[in-house]
Design an enzyme around this catalytic site. Structure first.
Site, PDB file in Angstrom:
ATOM      1  N   HIS A  17       0.857  -1.181   0.000  1.00 20.73           N
ATOM      2  CA  HIS A  17       0.000   0.000   0.000  1.00 20.73           C
ATOM      3  C   HIS A  17       0.899   1.239   0.000  1.00 20.73           C
ATOM      4  O   HIS A  17       2.014   1.194   0.512  1.00 20.73           O
ATOM      5  CB  HIS A  17      -0.849  -0.045   1.277  1.00 20.73           C
ATOM      6  N   ASP A  68       3.088  -4.231   8.200  1.00 25.61           N
ATOM      7  CA  ASP A  68       1.874  -3.442   8.022  1.00 25.61           C
ATOM      8  C   ASP A  68       0.697  -4.408   8.191  1.00 25.61           C
ATOM      9  O   ASP A  68       0.395  -5.200   7.299  1.00 25.61           O
ATOM     10  CB  ASP A  68       1.899  -2.808   6.624  1.00 25.61           C
ATOM     11  N   GLN A 100      -4.581  -4.810   7.131  1.00 23.85           N
ATOM     12  CA  GLN A 100      -5.617  -5.711   6.607  1.00 23.85           C
ATOM     13  C   GLN A 100      -5.607  -7.072   7.286  1.00 23.85           C
ATOM     14  O   GLN A 100      -6.439  -7.925   6.982  1.00 23.85           O
ATOM     15  CB  GLN A 100      -5.446  -5.889   5.092  1.00 23.85           C
ATOM     16  N   LYS A 139     -10.303  -0.326  10.944  1.00 24.81           N
ATOM     17  CA  LYS A 139     -10.437  -1.550  10.140  1.00 24.81           C
ATOM     18  C   LYS A 139     -10.746  -2.768  11.018  1.00 24.81           C
ATOM     19  O   LYS A 139     -10.985  -3.854  10.516  1.00 24.81           O
ATOM     20  CB  LYS A 139      -9.163  -1.791   9.334  1.00 24.81           C
ATOM     21  N   CYS A 169      -4.828   2.549  -3.538  1.00 20.08           N
ATOM     22  CA  CYS A 169      -3.570   3.068  -2.953  1.00 20.08           C
ATOM     23  C   CYS A 169      -2.446   2.053  -3.134  1.00 20.08           C
ATOM     24  O   CYS A 169      -1.608   1.861  -2.242  1.00 20.08           O
ATOM     25  CB  CYS A 169      -3.730   3.426  -1.475  1.00 20.08           C
TER      26      CYS A 169
HETATM   27  N1  C6P Z   1      -6.294   0.751   3.047  1.00 19.70           N
HETATM   28  C1  C6P Z   1      -8.147   0.372   1.534  1.00 19.70           C
HETATM   29  O1  C6P Z   1      -9.239   0.659   1.040  1.00 19.70           O
HETATM   30  P1  C6P Z   1      -4.949   3.999   7.329  1.00 19.70           P
HETATM   31  O2  C6P Z   1      -5.543   4.817   6.226  1.00 19.70           O
HETATM   32  O3  C6P Z   1      -3.764   4.676   7.966  1.00 19.70           O
HETATM   33  O4  C6P Z   1      -5.955   3.519   8.332  1.00 19.70           O
HETATM   34  O5  C6P Z   1      -4.416   2.641   6.652  1.00 19.70           O
HETATM   35  C2  C6P Z   1      -3.510   2.724   5.598  1.00 19.70           C
HETATM   36  C3  C6P Z   1      -3.266   1.348   5.042  1.00 19.70           C
HETATM   37  C4  C6P Z   1      -2.020   0.770   5.187  1.00 19.70           C
HETATM   38  N2  C6P Z   1      -1.765  -0.470   4.761  1.00 19.70           N
HETATM   39  C5  C6P Z   1      -2.724  -1.206   4.167  1.00 19.70           C
HETATM   40  C6  C6P Z   1      -2.387  -2.598   3.737  1.00 19.70           C
HETATM   41  C7  C6P Z   1      -3.995  -0.675   3.973  1.00 19.70           C
HETATM   42  O6  C6P Z   1      -4.922  -1.415   3.385  1.00 19.70           O
HETATM   43  C8  C6P Z   1      -4.272   0.643   4.399  1.00 19.70           C
HETATM   44  C9  C6P Z   1      -5.613   1.269   4.127  1.00 19.70           C
HETATM   45  C10 C6P Z   1      -7.635   1.180   2.709  1.00 19.70           C
HETATM   46  O7  C6P Z   1      -7.478  -0.563   1.112  1.00 19.70           O
HETATM   47  C11 C6P Z   1      -7.748   2.644   2.462  1.00 19.70           C
HETATM   48  S1  C6P Z   1      -6.661   3.194   1.202  1.00 19.70           S
END
Ligand code: C6P
Length: 421
Positions: free
Chosen positions: A138, A215, A218, A241, A379
């Site tokens: 991401h 990370d 997910q 999430k 992203c």
């Molecule tokens: N992915 C998706 O629709 P934040 O925005 O900080 O809570 O998470 C960022 C992030 C980092 N790593 C991974 C693997 C992610 O999936 C995400 C967030 C969302 O896939 C929003 S772009």
């Protein structure tokens, strides 16, 4: 014992045994119509919905306990502090961290990764050094490292993946050299659903003395997380999430590393003493938590974790594996549809493209049918390039989704075929 995802056969599906109707009653937002159709919420990788228990906990906190933390001797401040610090222990247990001071509160996964890049990274990475990431990352696990590399004259190395969306372990291993200062990998890919063999990836990096950031954005809603078993050095996830509030998240770090890292931001609460000549920083975890924090976020996340643990991760993982297998079979069988991301080990996500329809058109027609999915690059623009697609349509699952909702998704996809051929 939960089976590996790829070992599950149709007979193992626990979709029917799991009381999803009871779970769904806990999520008020699900019981509405959009465009005159019952809402089918399949955008859980973007953000999950909140159970009533979380909504109530946040409301209760503001109704009865709201005060600033660590600052007042009065009762409300003590209650707020107890709730805030109690939540830290809940998170500690949730990810099996050795100590609660290894749990740093942040705004989310993005801030957690930036914190490590700006503190650990700036201190440990120099000109000519390398940081290893993966082709499925991401942007939140690409851009902070790119910024650091630009600043330091270091190099970003990218471990490639195969056509199924699985990391190529040999290639990954080849990238680990004496120049490597950090590995940063996703536990689960948001755009493909691939579950990476994180424990093995950590072992390989550690064998060369390289620390690893995971990370977990997910992974946390779908998998049991045990940071000590994974033996990772940092682990990041977002509250929103895992059925908690937005604007809140967690950075786990091994105490020995966190202690050596400089603070991230300066301000209140992260200090022991301040004079114009010298500031002495506070102990962990407060060294990294400058300013008034998102107290209600901590309260809500803790409640979300209690909710998840109440349902039980074995039950959640078993149910979701069955649902994902059902969704994969159903969607793959539709004419003109191709699934992007067919790893053996997957969680929560089905990304797909259609022969004659752009992903955005797919999303728009599905919305009219009441089905909420995400479309675009998720992203993960380099990953889209790797698969030669500008965008995908992504249905992402949570514990409250049902087989019937998958059938509605499939019927809506057929409507797209009717329109675009
Ligand atoms: N992915 C998706 O629709 P934040 O925005 O900080 O809570 O998470 C960022 C992030 C980092 N790593 C991974 C693997 C992610 O999936 C995400 C967030 C969302 O896939 C929003 S772009």
């Amino acid at each position: 014992m939960v089976k590996a995802l790829h070992e599950l056969k149709t007979a193992d599906y626990r979709v029917d045994a799991f009381d999803v109707a009871r779970i769904r009653r806990d999520f008020p937002i699900l019981h509405q119509r959009v465009h005159g159709k019952p809402l089918v919420y399949l955008d859980n990788a973007a953000t999950t919905q909140k159970p009533q228990a979380v909504i109530d906990a946040v409301g209760r906190y503001y109704s009865t306990d709201n005060a600033n933390v660590h600052r007042g001797v009065h009762l409300l401040s003590q209650r707020a502090t107890d709730a805030y610090e109690g939540a830290r222990v809940t998170v500690q247990n949730f990810i099996n961290a050795a100590e609660s001071c290894e749990v740093i509160y942040v705004r989310g996964t993005t801030e957690a990764i930036n914190l490590v890049a700006q503190t650990y990274g700036r201190k440990s990475v120099g000109a000519g050094d390398e940081i290893v990431i993966t082709a499925m990352d991401h942007h939140s696990n690409i851009v902070p490292w790119q910024m650091l590399c630009d600043e330091k004259g270091a190099k970003l190395r990218v471990a490639p993946i195969n056509d199924a969306g699985e990391l190529l372990l040999d290639e990954y291993e080849r990238l680990l050299t004496p120049k490597t200062k950090l590995v940063a990998i996703p536990h689960v890919s948001n755009a493909l659903g691939t579950v990476n063999p994180v424990k093995r990836l950590v072992e390989l990096a550690h064998a060369r003395g390289v620390p690893v950031l995971v990370d977990g954005a997910q992974a946390a809603p779908h998998l049991k997380i045990d940071v000590q078993d994974l033996n990772c050095d940092f682990y990041a996830f977002s509250s929103h999430k895992v059925f908690g509030p937005t604007g809140f998240g967690v950075l786990y770090g091994k105490k020995a590393l966190l202690e050596k890292m400089p603070p991230y931001q300066g301000g209140g609460d992260m200090i022991l003493s301040v004079s114009f000549e010298k500031t002495v920083y506070n102990a962990l975890p407060y060294k990294f938590e400058a300013g008034t924090p998102h107290i209600a976020g901590a309260v809500g996340l803790a409640q979300a974790i209690h909710y998840l643990l109440g349902v039980g991760f074995d039950a959640i993982m078993g149910y979701e594996a069955g649902l994902l297998a059902y969704a994969t079979e159903t969607i793959a069988a539709l004419p003109g549809v191709k699934i992007i991301g067919t790893a053996k080990e997957k969680a929560g996500v089905i990304s797909f493209v259609m022969d004659n329809a752009h992903a955005h058109d797919v999303g728009t027609i599905l919305d009219q049918e009441g089905v909420a999915i995400r479309t675009g690059h998720h992203c993960a623009m380099p990953l889209m390039k790797r698969f030669g697609v500008p965008a995908t349509a992504r249905a992402s699952l949570a514990l409250y989704n049902t087989k019937e909702e998958i059938d509605t998704l499939a019927a809506a996809i057929l409507k797209v075929r009717e329109v675009f051929g």
